[in-house]
Motif scaffolding. Structure first.
Motif, short mmCIF file in Angstrom:
data_model
loop_
_atom_site.label_atom_id
_atom_site.label_comp_id
_atom_site.label_asym_id
_atom_site.label_seq_id
_atom_site.Cartn_x
_atom_site.Cartn_y
_atom_site.Cartn_z
N THR A 1 -73.81 -46.75 -159.81
CA THR A 1 -72.81 -45.73 -159.54
C THR A 1 -73.25 -44.90 -158.35
O THR A 1 -74.34 -45.12 -157.79
N ALA A 2 -72.45 -43.93 -157.96
CA ALA A 2 -72.78 -43.08 -156.82
C ALA A 2 -73.88 -42.09 -157.18
O ALA A 2 -73.94 -41.58 -158.31
N ARG B 1 -69.66 -50.90 -158.09
CA ARG B 1 -70.28 -49.67 -158.59
C ARG B 1 -69.22 -48.86 -159.32
O ARG B 1 -68.05 -48.85 -158.92
N THR C 1 -68.34 -52.49 -153.25
CA THR C 1 -69.08 -52.19 -152.03
C THR C 1 -69.74 -53.45 -151.48
O THR C 1 -69.72 -54.51 -152.11
N TYR D 1 -75.50 -38.45 -157.31
CA TYR D 1 -74.71 -37.27 -157.65
C TYR D 1 -75.59 -36.06 -157.96
O TYR D 1 -76.80 -36.17 -158.15
N GLU E 1 -70.60 -36.14 -155.59
CA GLU E 1 -71.10 -37.51 -155.46
C GLU E 1 -71.14 -37.95 -154.00
O GLU E 1 -70.36 -37.47 -153.18
N GLU E 2 -72.00 -38.93 -153.77
CA GLU E 2 -71.98 -39.58 -152.46
C GLU E 2 -70.65 -40.30 -152.28
O GLU E 2 -70.03 -40.76 -153.24
N MET F 1 -68.63 -43.42 -151.46
CA MET F 1 -68.87 -44.86 -151.48
C MET F 1 -67.78 -45.56 -150.67
O MET F 1 -66.60 -45.26 -150.82
#
Length: 421
Positions: free
Chosen positions: A117-118, A277, A272, A120, A182-183, A185
């Protein structure tokens, strides 16, 4: 058996239509339903927030099975209270529904289950959240932790935009705030659905939806402006990967924590360059993704939902038609802000009579024999076809047959699939 379906939107119209086709059904009740669900069952007035009232209705009308459509009642623990009262339910208990009710909780489960996942951070005050944004820059994603009707996510392209979203969320836009940042994506988003009971899992199918209000994926996020299925990017190999690295680990960890899932798990995924993710989980069928899944489903929905509730997912299988299905959301002017309500909608009979077309009611009401808009997302104009292009052409032909000047829609639903074809 008698079945009670909870909810009032397009998702519930699609579920009602599918349940009504089951040979297992004696009578379908929908609370509160809408003019579309009234074609498949009996709409009833029950205060769904009053769990005792729902239980009393089930006992009075000899309801043997309750299907909970929207997330609110799940997060509020309706399924738990019905089960405690001896009523069989399709829908997660309150603990498992945290997967949708709290983005911070889902991130914790991702950490425990090693789910991709991202990256965070979690914050309870604006200052520390802004510091985190300053350290990581933009683009970056700001999420309100709780339920926000699909509008609690801001994909900020600048630091200033992120800081503004943080201020809005901590100012009480949605309630007492915890914010997850979060980043960002990069990739292609996919909605994937599976039935889960404890550690039993049954994959269903994938769809792609369109969250932004405007063509070209512009404007603010909405609850969804359209969807199509299958998703060309989501191959059999990707599905197998998602089941092994995301869905099954989630089911195992939730069961081990004494919070077993029992319902549909809706994984919002980003495909991605490094593989799938998890963006977020929802604890119910997507809306409008459910509409296209139900149009493609070949097997008896009620049998599948009962198998999930009974822990018999290993005894059933599921098949979907290969032909694509597509839905276009017609929304009221002003959406996703304050929508215009009470406007006349005409021409549904003509649209619904077109080949391959089904019109689901999402935010409508009847008054003195007239169909009126009564929400933000009002109609889901859906179609099937031999190809995505055919399904899309049929759906937009039906949209153009509907006489509703105060409505609007995106004109580019399934643009990714069209480019891929």
């Amino acid at each position: 058996m008698n079945v009670l379906l909870i909810g009032s939107g397009g998702r519930e119209h699609a579920l009602a239509r599918a349940i009504a086709n089951s040979p297992l059904l004696t009578k379908l009740f929908v609370a509160p339903g809408n003019p579309g669900t009234a074609e498949s069952g009996e709409n009833v007035v029950i205060d769904v927030a009053n769990h005792r009232a729902v239980l009393d209705f089930c006992r009075l009308m000899k309801v043997g099975f309750v299907v909970v459509g929207p997330e609110g009642p799940l997060v509020a623990g309706l399924a738990d209270d019905l089960r405690a009262g001896g009523v069989k339910v399709f829908g997660h208990g309150k603990a498992a529904a945290q997967l949708e009710g709290s983005k911070a909780f889902t991130k914790m489960i991702c950490d425990e289950a090693h789910i991709p996942t991202a990256a965070y951070g979690r914050f309870r005050d604006a200052a520390s959240a802004k510091t985190y944004v300053g350290q990581h820059g933009a683009p970056i994603v700001v999420k309100y932790d709780g339920l926000a009707a699909g509008k609690g996510v801001v994909v900020a392209t600048t630091v200033a935009e992120a800081e503004s979203a943080i201020d809005d969320m901590f100012a009480g836009q949605f309630g007492d705030a915890e914010v997850v940042i979060e980043e960002f994506m990069e990739g292609e988003e996919v909605s994937f659905f599976a039935l889960v009971h404890g550690e039993q899992v049954l994959p269903l199918a994938a769809a792609q939806d369109h969250k932004r209000v405007g063509d070209g994926d512009t404007g603010p996020n909405t609850g969804g402006m359209g969807a199509y299925s299958p998703a060309p990017v989501f191959t059999d190999a990707l599905q197998a990967d998602v089941m092994e690295r995301i869905i099954r680990p989630t089911a195992r960890v939730m069961a081990a924590k004494g919070m077993p899932c029992s319902g549909v798990l809706f994984a919002g995924l980003m495909i991605t360059r490094d593989g799938p993710r998890l963006i977020e989980y929802n604890a119910r069928f997507g809306d409008p993704e459910c509409q296209v899944l139900m149009l493609r489903l070949r097997d008896d929905l009620l049998t599948l939902l009962l198998a999930c509730a009974d822990g018999q997912l290993d005894k059933v299988s599921v098949r979907f038609r290969p032909e694509p299905a597509l839905t276009v959301v017609m929304a009221a002017r002003g959406y996703p802000g304050e929508p215009m309500k009470g406007t006349d909608i005409r021409g549904l009979e003509k649209a619904s009579a077109m080949e391959g077309v089904t019109v689901f009611h999402a935010g409508t009401t009847m008054n003195a024999g007239k169909l009126l808009a009564n929400g933000g997302r009002v109609l889901n104009v859906s179609a099937t076809g031999a190809t995505v292009a055919e399904a899309r052409a049929r759906a937009y032909e039906a949209v153009d047959a509907i006489d509703w000047p105060e409505g609007f829609c995106r004109r580019d639903i399934a643009w990714r699939a069209m480019e891929a074809s």
